[in-house]
Design a protein around this motif. Structure first.
Motif, PDB file in Angstrom:
ATOM      1  N   LEU A 167       0.820  -1.212   0.000  1.00 25.59           N
ATOM      2  CA  LEU A 167       0.000   0.000   0.000  1.00 25.59           C
ATOM      3  C   LEU A 167       0.855   1.264   0.000  1.00 25.59           C
ATOM      4  O   LEU A 167       0.451   2.294  -0.541  1.00 25.59           O
ATOM      5  CB  LEU A 167      -0.961  -0.015   1.184  1.00 25.59           C
ATOM      6  CG  LEU A 167      -2.063  -1.085   1.116  1.00 25.59           C
ATOM      7  CD1 LEU A 167      -2.966  -1.002   2.327  1.00 25.59           C
ATOM      8  CD2 LEU A 167      -2.880  -0.958  -0.172  1.00 25.59           C
ATOM      9  N   ASP A 168       2.047   1.189   0.600  1.00 27.41           N
ATOM     10  CA  ASP A 168       2.966   2.335   0.522  1.00 27.41           C
ATOM     11  C   ASP A 168       3.334   2.607  -0.932  1.00 27.41           C
ATOM     12  O   ASP A 168       3.337   3.764  -1.386  1.00 27.41           O
ATOM     13  CB  ASP A 168       4.231   2.055   1.337  1.00 27.41           C
ATOM     14  CG  ASP A 168       3.961   1.963   2.827  1.00 27.41           C
ATOM     15  OD1 ASP A 168       2.994   2.600   3.292  1.00 27.41           O
ATOM     16  OD2 ASP A 168       4.704   1.260   3.520  1.00 27.41           O
ATOM     17  N   ASN A 171       0.114   3.836  -2.920  1.00 24.63           N
ATOM     18  CA  ASN A 171      -0.221   5.227  -2.610  1.00 24.63           C
ATOM     19  C   ASN A 171       0.753   6.203  -3.280  1.00 24.63           C
ATOM     20  O   ASN A 171       0.349   7.285  -3.703  1.00 24.63           O
ATOM     21  CB  ASN A 171      -0.225   5.441  -1.096  1.00 24.63           C
ATOM     22  CG  ASN A 171      -1.529   5.025  -0.458  1.00 24.63           C
ATOM     23  OD1 ASN A 171      -2.605   5.430  -0.893  1.00 24.63           O
ATOM     24  ND2 ASN A 171      -1.454   4.208   0.589  1.00 24.63           N
ATOM     25  N   GLU A 172       2.019   5.813  -3.380  1.00 26.24           N
ATOM     26  CA  GLU A 172       2.992   6.707  -4.012  1.00 26.24           C
ATOM     27  C   GLU A 172       2.763   6.825  -5.517  1.00 26.24           C
ATOM     28  O   GLU A 172       2.887   7.915  -6.080  1.00 26.24           O
ATOM     29  CB  GLU A 172       4.419   6.227  -3.742  1.00 26.24           C
ATOM     30  CG  GLU A 172       5.464   7.151  -4.353  1.00 26.24           C
ATOM     31  CD  GLU A 172       6.877   6.874  -3.885  1.00 26.24           C
ATOM     32  OE1 GLU A 172       7.815   7.349  -4.562  1.00 26.24           O
ATOM     33  OE2 GLU A 172       7.047   6.208  -2.849  1.00 26.24           O
ATOM     34  N   ASN A 174      -0.087   6.252  -7.110  1.00 27.70           N
ATOM     35  CA  ASN A 174      -1.458   6.624  -7.444  1.00 27.70           C
ATOM     36  C   ASN A 174      -1.575   8.115  -7.731  1.00 27.70           C
ATOM     37  O   ASN A 174      -1.183   8.955  -6.919  1.00 27.70           O
ATOM     38  CB  ASN A 174      -2.392   6.250  -6.284  1.00 27.70           C
ATOM     39  CG  ASN A 174      -3.833   6.603  -6.566  1.00 27.70           C
ATOM     40  OD1 ASN A 174      -4.271   6.615  -7.711  1.00 27.70           O
ATOM     41  ND2 ASN A 174      -4.579   6.887  -5.515  1.00 27.70           N
ATOM     42  N   PRO A 178      -8.195   8.763  -3.123  1.00 27.99           N
ATOM     43  CA  PRO A 178      -7.766   7.792  -2.107  1.00 27.99           C
ATOM     44  C   PRO A 178      -8.082   6.357  -2.533  1.00 27.99           C
ATOM     45  O   PRO A 178      -9.121   6.085  -3.154  1.00 27.99           O
ATOM     46  CB  PRO A 178      -8.578   8.193  -0.874  1.00 27.99           C
ATOM     47  CG  PRO A 178      -8.941   9.624  -1.101  1.00 27.99           C
ATOM     48  CD  PRO A 178      -9.119   9.779  -2.569  1.00 27.99           C
ATOM     49  N   LEU A 179      -7.191   5.454  -2.191  1.00 27.03           N
ATOM     50  CA  LEU A 179      -7.369   4.048  -2.533  1.00 27.03           C
ATOM     51  C   LEU A 179      -8.410   3.392  -1.623  1.00 27.03           C
ATOM     52  O   LEU A 179      -8.514   3.727  -0.444  1.00 27.03           O
ATOM     53  CB  LEU A 179      -6.048   3.293  -2.407  1.00 27.03           C
ATOM     54  CG  LEU A 179      -4.927   3.725  -3.352  1.00 27.03           C
ATOM     55  CD1 LEU A 179      -3.661   2.927  -3.062  1.00 27.03           C
ATOM     56  CD2 LEU A 179      -5.342   3.552  -4.810  1.00 27.03           C
ATOM     57  N   THR A 181      -9.292   0.268   0.406  1.00 22.23           N
ATOM     58  CA  THR A 181      -8.545  -0.857   0.960  1.00 22.23           C
ATOM     59  C   THR A 181      -9.387  -1.773   1.845  1.00 22.23           C
ATOM     60  O   THR A 181      -8.856  -2.719   2.421  1.00 22.23           O
ATOM     61  CB  THR A 181      -7.335  -0.348   1.770  1.00 22.23           C
ATOM     62  OG1 THR A 181      -7.804   0.491   2.829  1.00 22.23           O
ATOM     63  CG2 THR A 181      -6.374   0.417   0.887  1.00 22.23           C
TER      64      THR A 181
END
Length: 458
Positions: A167-168, A171-172, A174, A178-179, A181
């Protein structure tokens, strides 16, 4: 005249069991590179960093669209669709008229009147059969797995991005909102200017997202993930490591579909082609009873009892209502005794008349359905499935369906490794002798931390 349907093929064999045990296909193939680095490091990536698994080629995509799509799904699967629609996903589980598993896949709600069913061909075939023969107002579009149609250009790429740092990374890279999850919820992502969709679930029991979009975007998306992923320890996962992931996550990928017997299933067998996966797939392992119905499983055997909803009528409902009040077998993990595994390997090189059966690292699958006999004090107590070596656990493990009295952590049971009578005629089976392996019963997923967080992402 050559056989045209599964029913024709079955007529040419002594029994359904004989056909499947002697079929020549071998293991379920994944048409990607076998290794990108080393399979052990690729396994460690989903436990320690980020693993990128390419699922674009080995699965069947069935798109079903029309006003009756939810009625169709509701009629043929155990799941409830009362709250299902666009932006949602779930595991679709189908059983035959007697309540035994045909299989499971993932169903994605693309629109309120359109879904995509993704997985091995078994459930897509079952859904398409009923769509075409049941009078439903739907249209099916099929995107075959690469092995069934080598010249087909896939409609979508599909990547699994998993691991504690997944997810880190996501997120970077993307570039959108917001994702999403939350477990088994769909969302959106934009990578390298390419819009795609996501599903939160865990191959290997790890945290992360499944990502898909137009096939032509796939290379650009992967390149961006690889570029940024280097600092997160991202590794591409080849077919060798990928084949072992199910054992760690606790998902049984290889249930024999309960379609080969019964008059009510005959129209389906007459619809399936003689070249279908169901007609050509192979049964292997030390369990050899001669009766294919011994290999059928219930939803409870593989922990799908929790998804059965008796809020609608569906094929197999009456049978499942009777099964629901009976004692059920349990899905567990088996950890194989290290000394006995060493004996298996030593048996390749001893002076016996026949060597022991080879255990391919990291996944010792030599048939589409690898079913090995599990015993306790000489009594049959279950089935071992999908044996694999885990570099994360530093142990050989397998999944198992066990009788309730032995399905407790710490219980010792025995797996018989290798086929009887020196082996079958499958080209993936060398002449060999059987050997018993001590194993210990553990929960699933095997990893404590994964088990505590699986399905609990927010």
């Amino acid at each position: 005249m050559s056989a045209k349907t599964l029913e024709h093929r079955l007529a040419g064999h002594e029994s359904p069991f004989a056909m499947l045990y002697d079929n020549q296909m071998g293991r379920y193939p994944f048409p990607i590179e076998s290794e990108y680095t080393h399979w052990a490091e690729e396994q460690r990536a989903w436990r320690e960093g980020v693993a990128l698994m390419n699922q674009s080629f080995h699965m069947t995509d069935l798109y079903v669209k029309g006003p009756d799509v939810m009625k169709l799904l509701s009629d043929i699967s155990v799941n409830s669709y009362a709250k299902f629609g666009k932006g949602k996903a779930k595991q679709i589980v189908c059983v035959n008229h007697d309540g035994y598993l045909i299989g499971d896949s993932i169903v994605f709600g693309l629109e309120d009147d359109e879904v995509n069913i993704v997985g091995r061909p078994i459930v897509p075939n079952w859904v398409q059969f009923h769509a075409e023969t049941g009078g439903y107002d739907v249209v099916c579009t099929r995107d075959e797995r690469k092995l069934d149609d080598p010249d087909n250009r896939r409609l979508t790429y599909r990547y699994e991005v998993q691991g504690p740092k997944a997810l880190d990374l996501l997120n970077e890279v993307n570039e959108g909102g917001p994702l999403t999850t939350k477990f088994f919820n769909m969302g959106e992502i934009t990578i390298a200017g390419c819009k795609g969709q996501t599903l939160s679930h865990g191959m290997g029991g790890a945290q992360g997202l499944e990502i898909w979009g137009p096939f032509d975007d796939g290379d650009k998306v992967k390149a961006r993930l690889m570029e940024v992923g280097e600092k997160y320890g991202l590794r591409l996962v080849g077919s060798r490591a990928y084949a072992s992931a199910a054992a760690e996550s606790g998902w049984v990928p290889s249930v024999v579909p309960a379609i080969y017997t019964g008059e009510k299933m005959k129209p389906y067998r007459q619809w399936l082609k003689a070249t279908s996966f169901e007609a050509l797939s192979t049964l292997g392992g030390s369990m050899k009873t001669g009766n294919i119905e011994d290999y059928y499983m219930t939803p409870w055997d593989v922990d799908y009892g929790r998804v059965i909803k008796f809020d609608h009528d569906f094929i197999g409902r009456a049978a499942l209502e009777k099964m629901a009040v009976q004692p059920q077998r349990k899905k567990m993990t088996l950890v194989w005794d290290a000394d006995d595994v060493l004996k298996v390997n030593a048996g390749y090189m001893d002076d016996g008349d026949l060597p022991t059966k080879n255990m391919d690292f990291p996944a010792a699958h030599y048939a589409s359905y690898p079913y090995d006999l599990v015993t306790k004090d000489g009594r049959t107590v279950g089935i071992s499935i999908a044996p694999a070596y885990s570099a994360n656990e530093r142990a050989w493990i397998s999944l198992a369906v066990l009788d309730p009295d032995v399905a407790e952590t710490g219980t010792e049971v025995t797996v018989t490794w290798g086929e009887p009578d020196g082996g079958s005629s499958k080209p993936t089976v060398e002449r060999h002798r059987q050997i018993d392996v001590k194993t210990e019963v553990h929960p699933w997923p095997i990893h404590d931390a994964v088990r505590e967080t699986y399905r609990k992402q927010t």
